[in-house]
Design an enzyme around this catalytic site. Structure first.
Site, PDB file in Angstrom:
ATOM      1  N   ALA A 190       0.847  -1.197   0.000  1.00  0.00           N
ATOM      2  CA  ALA A 190       0.000   0.000   0.000  1.00  0.00           C
ATOM      3  C   ALA A 190       0.884   1.249   0.000  1.00  0.00           C
ATOM      4  O   ALA A 190       2.027   1.199   0.463  1.00  0.00           O
ATOM      5  CB  ALA A 190      -0.893  -0.011   1.230  1.00  0.00           C
ATOM      6  N   GLY A 242       0.673  -5.095   1.125  1.00  0.00           N
ATOM      7  CA  GLY A 242      -0.460  -5.213   0.204  1.00  0.00           C
ATOM      8  C   GLY A 242      -0.059  -5.851  -1.113  1.00  0.00           C
ATOM      9  O   GLY A 242      -0.889  -6.465  -1.783  1.00  0.00           O
ATOM     10  N   GLU A 282      -0.314  -9.385  -0.439  1.00  0.00           N
ATOM     11  CA  GLU A 282      -1.741  -9.695  -0.253  1.00  0.00           C
ATOM     12  C   GLU A 282      -2.463  -9.779  -1.603  1.00  0.00           C
ATOM     13  O   GLU A 282      -3.323 -10.631  -1.805  1.00  0.00           O
ATOM     14  CB  GLU A 282      -2.392  -8.648   0.660  1.00  0.00           C
ATOM     15  N   GLU A 292       3.908  -5.050   7.602  1.00  0.00           N
ATOM     16  CA  GLU A 292       3.015  -4.040   8.186  1.00  0.00           C
ATOM     17  C   GLU A 292       3.277  -3.806   9.664  1.00  0.00           C
ATOM     18  O   GLU A 292       3.147  -2.690  10.170  1.00  0.00           O
ATOM     19  CB  GLU A 292       1.548  -4.447   7.993  1.00  0.00           C
TER      20      GLU A 292
HETATM   21  N1  3HC Z   1       4.533   3.468   0.029  1.00  0.00           N
HETATM   22  C1  3HC Z   1       4.993   4.685  -0.326  1.00  0.00           C
HETATM   23  N2  3HC Z   1       6.279   4.934  -0.603  1.00  0.00           N
HETATM   24  C2  3HC Z   1       7.141   3.907  -0.505  1.00  0.00           C
HETATM   25  C3  3HC Z   1       6.735   2.631  -0.137  1.00  0.00           C
HETATM   26  C4  3HC Z   1       5.358   2.414   0.124  1.00  0.00           C
HETATM   27  N3  3HC Z   1       4.879   1.224   0.434  1.00  0.00           N
HETATM   28  N4  3HC Z   1       7.808   1.827  -0.129  1.00  0.00           N
HETATM   29  C5  3HC Z   1       8.847   2.584  -0.480  1.00  0.00           C
HETATM   30  N5  3HC Z   1       8.458   3.846  -0.700  1.00  0.00           N
HETATM   31  C6  3HC Z   1       9.265   4.965  -1.162  1.00  0.00           C
HETATM   32  C7  3HC Z   1      10.323   5.376  -0.155  1.00  0.00           C
HETATM   33  O1  3HC Z   1       9.814   6.314   0.770  1.00  0.00           O
HETATM   34  C8  3HC Z   1      11.374   5.963  -1.056  1.00  0.00           C
HETATM   35  O2  3HC Z   1      10.924   7.240  -1.416  1.00  0.00           O
HETATM   36  P1  3HC Z   1      11.973   8.416  -1.755  1.00  0.00           P
HETATM   37  O3  3HC Z   1      12.774   7.929  -2.923  1.00  0.00           O
HETATM   38  O4  3HC Z   1      11.128   9.584  -2.014  1.00  0.00           O
HETATM   39  O5  3HC Z   1      12.820   8.538  -0.514  1.00  0.00           O
HETATM   40  C9  3HC Z   1      11.307   5.101  -2.310  1.00  0.00           C
HETATM   41  O6  3HC Z   1      10.013   4.504  -2.269  1.00  0.00           O
HETATM   42  C10 3HC Z   1      12.355   4.017  -2.366  1.00  0.00           C
HETATM   43  O7  3HC Z   1      12.309   3.297  -1.130  1.00  0.00           O
HETATM   44  P2  3HC Z   1      13.647   2.765  -0.448  1.00  0.00           P
HETATM   45  O8  3HC Z   1      14.638   3.866  -0.363  1.00  0.00           O
HETATM   46  O9  3HC Z   1      13.249   2.088   0.793  1.00  0.00           O
HETATM   47  O10 3HC Z   1      14.150   1.737  -1.562  1.00  0.00           O
HETATM   48  P3  3HC Z   1      14.804   0.310  -1.390  1.00  0.00           P
HETATM   49  O11 3HC Z   1      15.067  -0.161  -2.761  1.00  0.00           O
HETATM   50  O12 3HC Z   1      15.934   0.374  -0.429  1.00  0.00           O
HETATM   51  O13 3HC Z   1      13.689  -0.617  -0.728  1.00  0.00           O
HETATM   52  C11 3HC Z   1      11.495  -1.569  -0.400  1.00  0.00           C
HETATM   53  C12 3HC Z   1      12.505  -0.925  -1.398  1.00  0.00           C
HETATM   54  C13 3HC Z   1      12.063  -2.910   0.064  1.00  0.00           C
HETATM   55  C14 3HC Z   1      10.200  -1.767  -1.118  1.00  0.00           C
HETATM   56  C15 3HC Z   1      11.336  -0.644   0.816  1.00  0.00           C
HETATM   57  O14 3HC Z   1      11.056   0.650   0.354  1.00  0.00           O
HETATM   58  C16 3HC Z   1      10.245  -1.049   1.754  1.00  0.00           C
HETATM   59  O15 3HC Z   1      10.470  -1.870   2.606  1.00  0.00           O
HETATM   60  N6  3HC Z   1       9.072  -0.407   1.616  1.00  0.00           N
HETATM   61  C17 3HC Z   1       7.972  -0.581   2.537  1.00  0.00           C
HETATM   62  C18 3HC Z   1       7.298  -1.900   2.342  1.00  0.00           C
HETATM   63  C19 3HC Z   1       6.124  -1.991   3.285  1.00  0.00           C
HETATM   64  O16 3HC Z   1       6.250  -1.811   4.471  1.00  0.00           O
HETATM   65  N7  3HC Z   1       4.974  -2.322   2.716  1.00  0.00           N
HETATM   66  C20 3HC Z   1       3.773  -2.415   3.474  1.00  0.00           C
HETATM   67  C21 3HC Z   1       2.963  -1.187   3.245  1.00  0.00           C
HETATM   68  S1  3HC Z   1       1.543  -1.152   4.251  1.00  0.00           S
HETATM   69  C22 3HC Z   1       0.440  -2.150   3.483  1.00  0.00           C
HETATM   70  O17 3HC Z   1       0.707  -2.712   2.468  1.00  0.00           O
HETATM   71  C23 3HC Z   1      -0.900  -2.219   4.159  1.00  0.00           C
HETATM   72  C24 3HC Z   1      -1.768  -3.310   3.679  1.00  0.00           C
HETATM   73  O18 3HC Z   1      -1.580  -4.480   4.430  1.00  0.00           O
HETATM   74  C25 3HC Z   1      -3.183  -2.936   3.775  1.00  0.00           C
END
Ligand code: 3HC
Ligand code: NAI
Length: 719
Positions: free
Chosen positions: A61, A100, A103, A123
């Site tokens: 997400a 997500g 998911e 999450e």
């Molecule tokens: N939403 C919005 N922005 C995101 C994002 C996300 N899920 N994941 C990464 N970004 C953004 C970062 O803020 C960063 O932005 P910037 O360039 O402006 O600083 C850019 O994407 C690149 O991210 P990273 O610097 O972290 O890049 P990496 O290549 O090192 O890592 C990644 C990539 C492994 C995907 C890492 O970004 C990550 O772990 N992201 C979060 C994943 C996460 O926690 N997902 C769960 C989201 S909540 C959800 O899905 C709810 C659902 O269950 C309902």
């Protein structure tokens, strides 16, 4: 935001397209919904393959959307309709499928992953749970035990592990889209109900309760007050006990509570703060995106003590070649043994070849002549470091950077003895340096933007979380730590015990209380620093030391402990008692209680009852108050940088965001009022006086933390 493409006759491809991680933003979800409906309408299409642009399935997400009002098609409903579709749905996972993203893949009928892909439900690290069916679908695939582990830790797994756990159906070394198409062609026409995870019964087994109990005990011990891991266990338990639709209701209820919690806000703040820290800026306008870092391949490390060893290991692990230098053969041999053993153990653990060929051990500075950058980690002694720096200049190439790992000495003073002040910066690692993620990159008044860029890039390459900070005693982290330590000591003088202070801090969420940490690090370290800085000297009576030094209240308790040979864990006695020297289990020591009572009697201090609230207020608010001064002084660029330093270097509980975020959440006017109150009671502690910036922010209506940088800019422009 989602591209629809007709492939071979019966297959359509839906490509998520929201760089860099193809987060499932409102626009992407709308695109998916439209594309799916297009595929469903096309009689020729029998199967749909989902993939992500740039070989990146999806990072889940869009976290940025969580702070505003949500719009667009809800993820839960979208995934449900994909699963319920009469046409075959296959996920082609490359890069990552997280949150997500996974998911969505679990809603598909089949999943194919590239060998390099990573999957997970992180999450919990953002303060909530997989709220788009992840807590109900994953256990139906993997069973309760594996699902509990994955969902409560947020651990990312490899495609191979996902295959073993049954999360993906196939792993390919080649193109996952191609493999997904081939899989789709081979199963088109087969019944889909067995592939719909929501139709599977609850994954009940006789030991569900005990498995969940064990998981709950584990998360409570590890998460120290974080709510999300506990809710994750409850949600997964529902997958074992309830039919899918009831389980989803439970998931939604838990998600609603977590979503609005202050912990979720803190964790999401920490997520972005960590990523923003790399986007450094200097007061002179130089920034991460207008300064080029040149390449570093060979690094010299001087001093193979506690820090140098860890630094050398981190560099070699990242594929850099290292020349490690010591002062004499004996020290070199012991450093060599330690570094070699650490690298071999690590290679064995990861099942990779040992990188020892990248290491050279040296006793002569001449062997450093070809390195691109040097990191000095000799004793914390200004004169010694100056000697090392000036000797280095005699052998290093003109453009080689000289970095110091000093914990707080003046980087400018060190730079002055060199022939390259612009190429001198601090690279302040934290112990143990091969484990701790934080790196403070300290720029002096003459450090060039390029030198900062090189140090930041090198830190990133060795997988540190790097924060650029200005030069002042202790930089950011240790400058604040001193006040935190001072407050804890004053609390002992006033009536608290080490256990009481530590317990309050651990209940707040710290992994370890400050006195346990001091015992672990060794009380003699600070003692030596205080001696060197003139706080302890021959004119101080060791039996009745004064409580006033250099014009300020001073607590001599740690010095008195050191005089008794109580150096902490290493001597088996410190603020706590240990079974033997080196043992880790801290037990309250009645001798310390008597010692504190005698001390208070001697100095006429009437012990007070100290509440946990006072411990937290005096410790945490003092940290934040000094953080405001650091911002005023321009030593840190913003509150997020300070918080990242405390999260990654000092064990600050992540679900509380960091000291600055915590202050913003408690309310700046409350912090101000409390600091005024404590300063009134303790006028002899000048650091308790509320900082100018804190007062100013309160006067300006306590703006949200995201706006503090503007207020700081205004403050600076008025100075
Ligand atoms: N939403 C919005 N922005 C995101 C994002 C996300 N899920 N994941 C990464 N970004 C953004 C970062 O803020 C960063 O932005 P910037 O360039 O402006 O600083 C850019 O994407 C690149 O991210 P990273 O610097 O972290 O890049 P990496 O290549 O090192 O890592 C990644 C990539 C492994 C995907 C890492 O970004 C990550 O772990 N992201 C979060 C994943 C996460 O926690 N997902 C769960 C989201 S909540 C959800 O899905 C709810 C659902 O269950 C309902
Ligand atoms: P240490 O005492 O464990 O190691 C210092 C090493 O430097 C010794 O092995 C010594 O033989 C070597 N050395 C001394 N003079 C030398 C010279 N002229 N040439 C080559 N080697 C020489 O010290 P530690 O703890 O590793 O600290 C090193 C630096 O790192 C200090 O500046 C310290 O303040 C800083 N630091 C220490 C942290 C810690 O927790 N120990 C944390 C962060 C920074």
């Amino acid at each position: 935001m989602a591209r629809y493409t007709r492939l071979t006759e019966p297959i359509a491809l839906i490509t998520l397209n929201n760089p860099p991680v193809n987060a499932l933003s409102s626009a992407v979800r709308s695109g998916i919904v439209d594309s799916v409906s297009q595929a469903l309408k096309d009689d020729q299409v029998k199967a749909v393959v989902f993939c992500g642009e740039n070989r990146m399935f999806s990072g889940g997400a869009d976290i940025k959307e969580f702070s505003g009002s949500m719009s667009g098609p809800p993820l839960v409903r979208m995934i449900h309709s994909i699963e319920a579709s009469e046409k075959l749905m296959v996920a082609a996972i490359e890069g990552v499928a997280l949150g997500g993203g996974l998911e969505l893949a679990l809603g598909c009928h089949y999943r194919v992953a590239n060998t390099k892909a990573r999957l997970g439900l992180p999450e919990v690290t953002l303060g909530f749970l997989p709220g788009a069916g992840g807590t109900q679908r994953l256990p139906r695939l993997t069973g309760i035990t594996a699902a509990l582990e994955l969902i409560t830790t947020g651990r990312q797994i490899s495609a191979q592990e996902a295959l073993q756990l049954g999360i993906v159906d196939q792993v390919t070394e080649g193109n996952a889209v191609q493999a997904a198409m081939e899989l789709a062609l081979s199963v088109i026409g087969q019944p889909l109900n067995p592939r719909r995870l929501s139709l599977r019964p609850p994954v009940w087994s006789a030991d569900v309760d005990s498995v969940c109990e064990v998981a709950l005990a584990r998360v409570k011990q590890h998460s120290r007050g974080a709510m999300a891991p506990v809710a994750c266990v409850q949600a997964v338990r529902a997958a074992a006990m309830l039919p899918y639709s009831k389980g989803m209701e439970k998931e939604r209820q838990l998600m609603d509570t977590l979503f609005r919690s202050s912990q979720a806000r803190a964790l999401q703040y920490a997520f972005f703060a960590q990523r923003n820290a790399g986007k450094w800026s200097l007061p002179n306008g130089a920034r991460w995106n207008n300064t080029k870092a040149r390449d570093v391949q060979r690094v010299g490390v001087i001093g193979l003590g506690t820090m140098g060893r860890g630094i050398a290991v981190s560099l070699v692990k990242a594929g850099l070649s290292v020349v490690a230098l010591e002062s004499d053969a004996k020290q070199l041999e012991s450093g060599k043994k330690a570094v070699t053993a650490m690298l071999q153990r690590d290679a064995q653990r990861r099942g990779v070849g040992s990188p020892l060929h990248l290491l050279t051990f040296a006793l002569s500075f001449h062997q450093l002549k070809d390195v691109d950058l040097v990191i000095e980690a000799v004793f914390e002694d200004m004169n010694l470091k100056k000697r090392v720096f000036s000797d280095l200049c005699k052998v290093l190439r003109a453009g080689t950077l000289i970095c110091t790992n000093t914990s707080g000495l003046n980087v400018d003073e060190l730079a002055k003895v060199t022939d390259r002040q612009h190429l001198v910066v601090g690279m302040h690692f934290f112990a143990p340096a091969h484990v701790m993620k934080l790196l403070e990159v300290v720029y002096g008044s003459r450090s060039s933007p390029e030198a900062v860029a090189v140090a930041m890039a090198l830190g990133k390459r060795i997988q540190k979380v790097c924060v650029a900070v200005g030069n002042c005693p202790g930089f950011v982290g240790n400058r604040m730590l001193k006040l935190y330590m001072d407050q804890s000591l004053y609390l002992l003088e006033e009536g608290a015990t080490p256990e009481q202070v530590d317990q309050a801090l651990e209940e707040f969420g710290f992994a370890m209380g400050i006195f346990k940490v001091a015992d672990l690090s060794g009380l003699d370290v600070g003692w030596r620093v205080r001696k060197a800085s003139g706080l302890i000297g021959p004119d101080i009576d060791p039996v009745n030391p004064s409580r006033w030094r250099l014009g300020q209240r001073y607590c001599p308790l740690p010095d008195m402990l050191c005089q008794q040979g109580r150096f902490g864990q290493k001597t088996g006695r410190g603020w706590y008692l240990y079974n033997s020297p080196g043992s880790k289990e801290a037990k309250p020591d009645p001798e310390i209680l008597n010692f504190l009572e005698d001390y208070r009697l001697k100095y006429g201090i009437t012990p007070q009852r100290i509440s946990s609230q006072e411990v937290i207020e005096r410790c945490a608010f003092s940290l934040a108050n000094e953080g405001f001064r650091i911002l005023e002084d321009g030593i840190a660029a913003g509150p997020e940088d300070i918080d990242v330093i405390y999260l990654f270097g000092y064990g600050w509980p992540r679900h509380r965001g960091g000291p600055m975020f915590y202050a913003s959440q408690v309310g700046l006017s409350v912090v101000l009022e409390k600091m005024e109150h404590y300063h009134r009671i303790h006028p002899d502690v000048p650091s308790l006086e509320p900082s100018r910036l804190l007062r100013r922010l309160v006067a300006e209506g306590s703006p949200p933390i995201q706006q503090w940088r503007n207020h700081i800019k205004n403050l600076h422009s008025q100075l």
